[in-house]
Design a protein around this motif. Structure first.
Motif, PDB file in Angstrom:
ATOM      1  N   GLN A  60       0.832  -1.198   0.000  1.00  0.00           N
ATOM      2  CA  GLN A  60       0.000   0.000   0.000  1.00  0.00           C
ATOM      3  C   GLN A  60       0.870   1.251   0.000  1.00  0.00           C
ATOM      4  OE1 GLN A  60      -2.727   0.125   3.312  1.00  0.00           O
ATOM      5  NE2 GLN A  60      -4.166   1.399   2.209  1.00  0.00           N
ATOM      6  N   ARG A  61       0.459   2.253  -0.783  1.00  0.00           N
ATOM      7  CA  ARG A  61       1.186   3.518  -0.819  1.00  0.00           C
ATOM      8  C   ARG A  61       0.771   4.366   0.381  1.00  0.00           C
ATOM      9  NH1 ARG A  61       4.460   5.496  -4.331  1.00  0.00           N
ATOM     10  NH2 ARG A  61       4.020   3.793  -5.776  1.00  0.00           N
ATOM     11  N   THR A  62       1.765   4.951   1.044  1.00  0.00           N
ATOM     12  CA  THR A  62       1.494   5.670   2.284  1.00  0.00           C
ATOM     13  C   THR A  62       2.366   6.919   2.407  1.00  0.00           C
ATOM     14  OG1 THR A  62       3.166   4.418   3.494  1.00  0.00           O
ATOM     15  CG2 THR A  62       0.921   3.534   3.527  1.00  0.00           C
ATOM     16  N   VAL A  63       2.013   7.735   3.399  1.00  0.00           N
ATOM     17  CA  VAL A  63       2.797   8.903   3.784  1.00  0.00           C
ATOM     18  C   VAL A  63       3.265   8.698   5.220  1.00  0.00           C
ATOM     19  CG1 VAL A  63       2.713  11.368   4.314  1.00  0.00           C
ATOM     20  CG2 VAL A  63       1.591  10.493   2.263  1.00  0.00           C
ATOM     21  N   GLU A  64       4.548   8.893   5.466  1.00  0.00           N
ATOM     22  CA  GLU A  64       5.059   8.791   6.831  1.00  0.00           C
ATOM     23  C   GLU A  64       4.671  10.040   7.617  1.00  0.00           C
ATOM     24  OE1 GLU A  64       9.221   9.391   9.129  1.00  0.00           O
ATOM     25  OE2 GLU A  64       9.342   8.222   7.265  1.00  0.00           O
ATOM     26  N   VAL A  65       3.962   9.851   8.743  1.00  0.00           N
ATOM     27  CA  VAL A  65       3.559  10.990   9.573  1.00  0.00           C
ATOM     28  C   VAL A  65       4.272  10.997  10.918  1.00  0.00           C
ATOM     29  CG1 VAL A  65       1.323  11.381   8.480  1.00  0.00           C
ATOM     30  CG2 VAL A  65       1.504   9.681  10.306  1.00  0.00           C
ATOM     31  N   GLY A  66       4.942   9.910  11.270  1.00  0.00           N
ATOM     32  CA  GLY A  66       5.688   9.859  12.519  1.00  0.00           C
ATOM     33  C   GLY A  66       6.707   8.744  12.467  1.00  0.00           C
ATOM     34  N   HIS A  67       7.760   8.880  13.259  1.00  0.00           N
ATOM     35  CA  HIS A  67       8.814   7.858  13.258  1.00  0.00           C
ATOM     36  C   HIS A  67       9.466   7.857  14.635  1.00  0.00           C
ATOM     37  CE1 HIS A  67      11.906   5.780  10.372  1.00  0.00           C
ATOM     38  NE2 HIS A  67      11.629   5.042  11.438  1.00  0.00           N
ATOM     39  N   ILE A  68       9.588   6.686  15.236  1.00  0.00           N
ATOM     40  CA  ILE A  68      10.234   6.571  16.541  1.00  0.00           C
ATOM     41  C   ILE A  68      11.386   5.579  16.437  1.00  0.00           C
ATOM     42  CG2 ILE A  68       8.168   7.264  17.803  1.00  0.00           C
ATOM     43  CD1 ILE A  68       7.599   4.372  18.454  1.00  0.00           C
ATOM     44  N   PHE A  69      12.505   5.902  17.119  1.00  0.00           N
ATOM     45  CA  PHE A  69      13.736   5.121  17.003  1.00  0.00           C
ATOM     46  C   PHE A  69      14.262   4.736  18.378  1.00  0.00           C
ATOM     47  CE2 PHE A  69      13.622   8.245  13.625  1.00  0.00           C
ATOM     48  CZ  PHE A  69      14.061   7.585  12.487  1.00  0.00           C
ATOM     49  N   LYS A  70      14.831   3.553  18.466  1.00  0.00           N
ATOM     50  CA  LYS A  70      15.704   3.205  19.578  1.00  0.00           C
ATOM     51  C   LYS A  70      17.132   3.490  19.114  1.00  0.00           C
ATOM     52  CE  LYS A  70      12.795  -0.398  21.650  1.00  0.00           C
ATOM     53  NZ  LYS A  70      12.712  -1.823  22.062  1.00  0.00           N
ATOM     54  N   LEU A  71      17.665   4.616  19.532  1.00  0.00           N
ATOM     55  CA  LEU A  71      18.975   5.035  19.040  1.00  0.00           C
ATOM     56  C   LEU A  71      20.110   4.236  19.663  1.00  0.00           C
ATOM     57  CD1 LEU A  71      18.560   8.915  19.070  1.00  0.00           C
ATOM     58  CD2 LEU A  71      18.423   7.391  17.098  1.00  0.00           C
ATOM     59  N   GLY A  72      19.879   3.711  20.847  1.00  0.00           N
ATOM     60  CA  GLY A  72      20.943   2.973  21.512  1.00  0.00           C
ATOM     61  C   GLY A  72      22.021   3.902  22.035  1.00  0.00           C
ATOM     62  N   TYR A  73      23.296   3.488  21.874  1.00  0.00           N
ATOM     63  CA  TYR A  73      24.417   4.217  22.461  1.00  0.00           C
ATOM     64  C   TYR A  73      25.196   5.040  21.432  1.00  0.00           C
ATOM     65  CZ  TYR A  73      23.614   1.189  26.490  1.00  0.00           C
ATOM     66  OH  TYR A  73      23.042   0.549  27.557  1.00  0.00           O
ATOM     67  N   LYS A  74      24.695   5.108  20.197  1.00  0.00           N
ATOM     68  CA  LYS A  74      25.445   5.789  19.141  1.00  0.00           C
ATOM     69  C   LYS A  74      25.839   7.206  19.541  1.00  0.00           C
ATOM     70  CE  LYS A  74      24.984   7.484  14.382  1.00  0.00           C
ATOM     71  NZ  LYS A  74      24.221   7.420  13.110  1.00  0.00           N
ATOM     72  N   TYR A  75      24.894   7.989  20.026  1.00  0.00           N
ATOM     73  CA  TYR A  75      25.176   9.390  20.338  1.00  0.00           C
ATOM     74  C   TYR A  75      25.820   9.539  21.710  1.00  0.00           C
ATOM     75  CZ  TYR A  75      22.430   9.997  16.186  1.00  0.00           C
ATOM     76  OH  TYR A  75      21.978   9.903  14.900  1.00  0.00           O
ATOM     77  N   ALA A  76      25.495   8.639  22.629  1.00  0.00           N
ATOM     78  CA  ALA A  76      26.157   8.667  23.936  1.00  0.00           C
ATOM     79  C   ALA A  76      27.651   8.430  23.781  1.00  0.00           C
ATOM     80  CB  ALA A  76      25.534   7.620  24.853  1.00  0.00           C
ATOM     81  N   ASP A  77      28.021   7.475  22.944  1.00  0.00           N
ATOM     82  CA  ASP A  77      29.436   7.188  22.731  1.00  0.00           C
ATOM     83  C   ASP A  77      30.140   8.348  22.030  1.00  0.00           C
ATOM     84  OD1 ASP A  77      29.166   4.723  23.925  1.00  0.00           O
ATOM     85  OD2 ASP A  77      28.956   3.614  22.047  1.00  0.00           O
ATOM     86  N   ALA A  78      29.461   8.927  21.037  1.00  0.00           N
ATOM     87  CA  ALA A  78      30.097  10.001  20.265  1.00  0.00           C
ATOM     88  C   ALA A  78      30.233  11.289  21.071  1.00  0.00           C
ATOM     89  CB  ALA A  78      29.288  10.262  18.993  1.00  0.00           C
ATOM     90  N   LEU A  79      29.265  11.563  21.929  1.00  0.00           N
ATOM     91  CA  LEU A  79      29.234  12.839  22.642  1.00  0.00           C
ATOM     92  C   LEU A  79      29.670  12.719  24.098  1.00  0.00           C
ATOM     93  CD1 LEU A  79      25.826  14.086  21.198  1.00  0.00           C
ATOM     94  CD2 LEU A  79      28.107  14.801  20.479  1.00  0.00           C
ATOM     95  N   GLY A  80      29.859  11.481  24.560  1.00  0.00           N
ATOM     96  CA  GLY A  80      30.291  11.297  25.945  1.00  0.00           C
ATOM     97  C   GLY A  80      29.195  11.524  26.957  1.00  0.00           C
ATOM     98  N   ILE A  81      28.001  10.995  26.700  1.00  0.00           N
ATOM     99  CA  ILE A  81      26.883  11.151  27.632  1.00  0.00           C
ATOM    100  C   ILE A  81      26.953  10.018  28.650  1.00  0.00           C
ATOM    101  CG2 ILE A  81      24.397  11.483  27.845  1.00  0.00           C
ATOM    102  CD1 ILE A  81      24.312  12.002  24.826  1.00  0.00           C
TER     103      ILE A  81
END
Length: 569
Positions: A401-422
């Motif tokens: 079915q053809r659709t439009v994305e109206v929302g998106h939720i992610f489990k980012l994990g540790y990608k940004y914590a590791d890069a930014l030192g959180i």
């Protein structure tokens, strides 16, 4: 509000360059005006709708304990380089230099900035945290289209969760999932939660909320029987068993002059697509890579990117292919290839008696045993599921079915914590990484999606939750003093009762006013005219159904208030 004093520049005909219903109606009904490709001015009616969409989202974010921020839209290059996304985002990122020559990005998203703020967290006792904002995002879309559906400047509600452990992230993800379900129900958007790729956002899992729409650019694979649903970039399906013959003792070369496609080989050499090994050549992070699929299976490039973790991906150029393999597309294969990565789709596992290119123009191989003759460096799910294939869960035929994305939720994990030192101190006083989630809704896209779902040949049909006004009082004969006075009285009484009302007091024909009220999509219309007033009545018309009833003028306000309360219950 008075129609005569409000800027509502309706058009009598459809704009020539508007294709999607929402685009056409937003222009015709005087909600937006195009400044340049991908950039729209929101006019007063649109501003009112936008504010209501935002308030619905804000209420649901507050309900799950999120805190509202407002972050800068301009970001320093160094911050995006720390997460490795300055280059990954490519040409879609707007970049500029300030007067000192420093590189600046116009924010496409705000993981980096929220993550930087999160480095001020120092103890597990401060977790969990959930932060959000409504902020303008900028993306240099190569082909902005469909009005507010795909623009280069738009408002995003983006939120971020910070937890000490994966269990906390799971809980935050579920909270946001349920909040999104409520948001879209309140907005009147029939959003379907589907499994999705995380793409450049990274992370372990993501769910998209997809609104069925003929103008949509995303494809959702779903099963009407069991409810399985996934974006085409993530979807999979069952495969029918294929019985291979014993094959040959080794691959056998044969001439195939003029063969350039899977169909050419199938038609001329008794080699159906399901018995061919299709060899594609892509450049993944500057590394030439062979990608193998069954001949009748299409490649989904996002699956390839997800499977390999490639930051950049493109099809190889003909000269690159010839230099590496000695032939051009149409005669390519992985038999005997060494020194290059080979990624193979799971559907090729254990296949025998197959056909593939011989890496000599106009020559192919028959009798190929994949396990014996090809040495993939990795196996992955690369093929794109298609309609009619059996559902991976229940075996019933899938639909696309053809659709439009109206929302998106992610489990980012540790990608940004590791890069930014959180990091924070845990209960034992040890440094512990913070795990993140990300949750987004496009505000203007949601407005357009509502219209895609709620319109007819006369115009927009706004749900009450987001309508710019609940009631339009139409004075049928504005030049008649008694009729005008009765209309003004009803307008004042409705407004005093808390009903969001606009009065059409223009010196226009009644037909023009009716058409405009229908076009802009106001849910209820109260018509005050000479004939009705002679009977002590006015007409109440429901935009969605077109039903009109006569109600005593003295009872109209109470009737409307009760109707609105019932609809809002």
């Amino acid at each position: 509000m008075r129609w005569s004093q409000m800027h509502i520049p309706t058009l009598r005909t459809d704009p020539a360059d508007a294709d999607a219903p929402s685009h056409r109606l937003l222009l015709r009904a005087g909600y937006v005006r195009r400044l340049m490709a991908g950039h729209y001015s929101l006019l007063p009616l649109a501003v009112r709708v936008r504010a209501k969409v935002i308030e619905v989202i804000r209420q649901e974010m507050t309900r799950i304990g999120a805190q509202e921020f407002l972050l800068p839209a301009m970001h320093p290059r160094e911050l995006w380089e720390r997460t490795g996304r300055w280059e990954v985002m490519g040409e879609e990122m707007f970049r500029l230099k300030d007067r000192k020559g420093s590189d600046i990005a116009l924010g496409m998203t705000h993981e980096e900035v929220f993550g930087t703020l999160a480095t001020e967290l120092n103890s597990y006792k401060q977790l969990p945290q959930m932060w959000y904002q409504f902020q303008t995002k900028f993306r240099d879309e190569p082909r902005p289209k469909a009005g507010l559906m795909r623009t280069r400047e738009f408002t995003m509600k983006d939120s971020y969760s910070f937890d000490l452990a994966a269990e906390g992230l799971d809980a935050a993800f579920d909270l946001n999932h349920d909040a999104y379900v409520r948001v879209f129900e309140r907005l009147g958007i029939p959003a379907i939660p589907v499994e999705a790729s995380s793409g450049s956002m990274g992370g372990s899992a993501s769910t998209e909320f997809m609104c069925p729409a003929d103008v949509g650019e995303d494809l959702v694979v779903h099963c009407p029987s069991c409810g399985y649903a996934a974006n085409i970039e993530k979807a999979t399906s069952q495969l029918a068993e294929v019985a291979d013959g014993p094959g040959l003792d080794g691959p056998e070369r044969f001439d195939t002059p003029g063969v350039r496609t899977i169909e050419d080989l199938a038609d001329g050499f008794d080699a159906p697509g399901e018995r061919q090994v299709k060899t594609l050549v892509h450049v993944l992070d500057d590394v030439l890579t062979l990608v193998l699929l069954r001949g009748d299976h299409p490649l989904n490039e996002q699956k390839l990117a997800d499977a390999t973790g490639a930051r950049t991906l493109r099809p190889a150029l003909p000269e690159e292919i010839r230099q590496a393999l000695g032939a051009l597309p149409g005669s390519l294969g992985a038999v005997g290839v060494t020194g290059l990565p080979v990624i193979a789709d799971h559907a090729l596992r254990g296949r025998r008696d197959m056909f593939t290119g011989a890496n000599t123009d106009g020559v192919h191989l028959r009798g190929v045993d994949v396990d014996r003759d090809i040495a993939p460096t990795a196996w992955a799910d690369l093929r794109e599921a298609v309609a009619g294939e059996p559902c991976v869960r229940c075996g019933q035929p899938l639909e696309v079915q053809r659709t439009v994305e109206v929302g998106h939720i992610f489990k980012l994990g540790y990608k940004y914590a590791d890069a930014l030192g959180i990091e924070v101190l845990d209960a034992n006083g040890e440094r512990a990484r913070v795990i993140m989630g990300c949750y987004g809704i496009g505000v203007e896209r949601a407005m357009a999606a509502i219209i895609e779902c709620h319109h007819d040949d006369r115009g927009i049909i706004w749900p009450l939750s987001v309508a710019p006004f609940h009631v339009a009082v139409v004075v049928a004969q504005s030049d008649d003093a008694d009729t005008a006075k009765a209309g003004e009285d009803l307008y004042a009484r409705l407004t005093a009762a808390g009903v969001e009302t606009i009065i059409d007091d223009r010196l226009e024909r009644a037909g023009v006013k009716f058409r405009d009220a229908e076009l802009v999509g106001i849910p209820l219309r109260v018509t005050v005219g000479k004939r009705g007033l002679a009977e002590g009545t006015a007409e109440l018309t429901t935009r969605e159904t077109g039903e009109t009833v006569k109600i005593a003028v003295t009872d109209m306000v109470d009737h409307v208030v009760k109707l609105l309360k019932h609809a809002d219950a």
